[in-house]
Design an enzyme around this catalytic site. Structure first.
Site: not given
Ligand code: UD1
Length: 341
Positions: A155, A151, A126
């Site tokens: 990544k 989160y 991302s």
């Protein structure tokens, strides 16, 4: 002989669109999903669009035993790993859930591809790894900033896990991390699209649900940023264009055209669009009025983030093709289809 690609998270938003593009490019696919944040209807949608018999395995990638059965049953030329938890806010409240899900499943994928001799993996990363970048548009060489959520941290960690695993494999594993900017829209057939659970946190699902009357009013989070109209700027990439980038990445590795064993590409349009520009484009394209108001800034938002896509354009030979207007029309068509169901 047809090549076979395992798509984890294959019933999800990006996974289902990627499955369609893979099949249309001549690949066989096997979809795996635990359906924790998706619906098997998406698999049906992929089958209707492509007319293909698509094997679907309801399996949690964290369940090593069950997941290994999938590798015993099929032979894969490549894996695309989408399966992950993705709600930023939830990850702040339940960090261990995110570390368990996102890291365990990825480690399992990497162990199993090694064990079963599958050498190509695409990881969905991302643009969140860039944080508030110092220079726009952002190139892949921009430093990663400390993650602001568990989160985002998963990544970054998964990128590192992949880099280390590829390095240790001495050429036996090839990996590509695709850093997505803001995926939006839906398949033009309106057979598949995004299915947010609860109140959408992302802009476009909130916009379409407001237009549909499910939400009363869109809050535009901030109009006093240092941008031309004061609202935040993002790079909104059509989900079908994004899906095609995966097909290209897979082909690059299978045909041995990758230059490094581990590569990273931005996947965006290269075009920065403000929240207010997007709202106005949505109203114009779909010929409706959206109820919105200016609200305070949302904590944790970066001001601007859009992609330098030179590397993806030149190296992958991929570029985003759909206009923002087409994408916003498809998003609205999908929302209307969801209402009918
Ligand atoms: C968010 C996540 C990011 C994640 C990405 C995945 C945060 C801080 N970041 O990115 O880590 O990778 O989703 O899709 O949550 N907006 C509104 N009103 C709304 C919703 C959004 O004005 O109701 C604005 C936001 O302030 C932002 C833009 O719309 O400026 C896009 O928001 P969103 O769709 O949530 O994406 P990101 O914030 O870029």
């Amino acid at each position: 002989m047809k090549r076979c690609v395992l798509v984890t998270g294959g019933a999800g938003y990006i996974g289902s669109h990627t499955a369609v593009e893979l099949i249309e490019a001549g690949y066989d696919v096997v979809l795996v999903d635990n359906l924790s944040n998706s619906d098997e209807q998406a698999v049906e949608g992929v089958r209707r669009i492509t007319g293909a018999e698509i094997p679907f395995e309801k399996v949690d990638c964290c369940d090593r035993e069950a997941f290994e059965q999938v590798f015993r049953k099929y032979r894969f030329d490549a894996v695309i790993h989408f399966a992950a938890s993705k709600a930023v806010g939830e990850s702040v409240e339940k960090p261990l859930l995110y570390y368990r899900n996102n890291l365990t499943s990825f480690v399992n994928v990497l162990e199993l591809i090694s064990k079963y001799g599958c050498s190509n993996i695409v990881f969905s990363s991302s643009a969140t790894v860039y944080g508030e970048a110092d220079v726009q548009p952002v190139t892949e060489l921009a430093p990663r900033k400390p993650a602001t959520s568990p989160y985002g941290n998963t990544k970054q960690m998964c990128e590192d896990i992949l880099r280390d695993t590829v390095a240790a494999a001495g050429g036996a594993i090839h990996g590509i991390a695709l850093r997505y900017f803001n995926p939006i829209g839906a398949h033009p057939s309106a057979e598949i699209g995004e299915l947010p659970r609860g109140v959408p946190q992302n802009l476009v699902p909130f916009v379409t649900q407001t237009a549909a009357g499910i939400r009363e009013c869109l809050s535009v989070f901030g109009d006093d940023y240092d941008t031309p109209d004061g609202s935040c700027i993002r790079d909104y990439i059509d989900v079908v264009d994004l899906a095609r980038a995966h097909v290209v990445a897979i082909g690059r590795m299978i045909e041995g055209r990758n230059k490094e064993n581990f590569e990273i590409f931005n996947v965006g349009t290269g075009r920065g669009v403000s929240v207010l520009e997007l709202v106005r484009a949505f109203e114009r394209v779909n010929n409706l009025k959206l109820n919105y108001r200016i609200a305070p800034r949302r904590e944790g938002d970066v001001v601007k983030n859009w992609a330098d896509t030179t590397l993806a354009n030149n190296e992958l030979g991929w570029r985003a093709e759909r206009s923002l207007d087409e994408t916003l029309a498809a998003a609205w068509k999908w929302q209307q289809e969801v209402m009918k169901r």
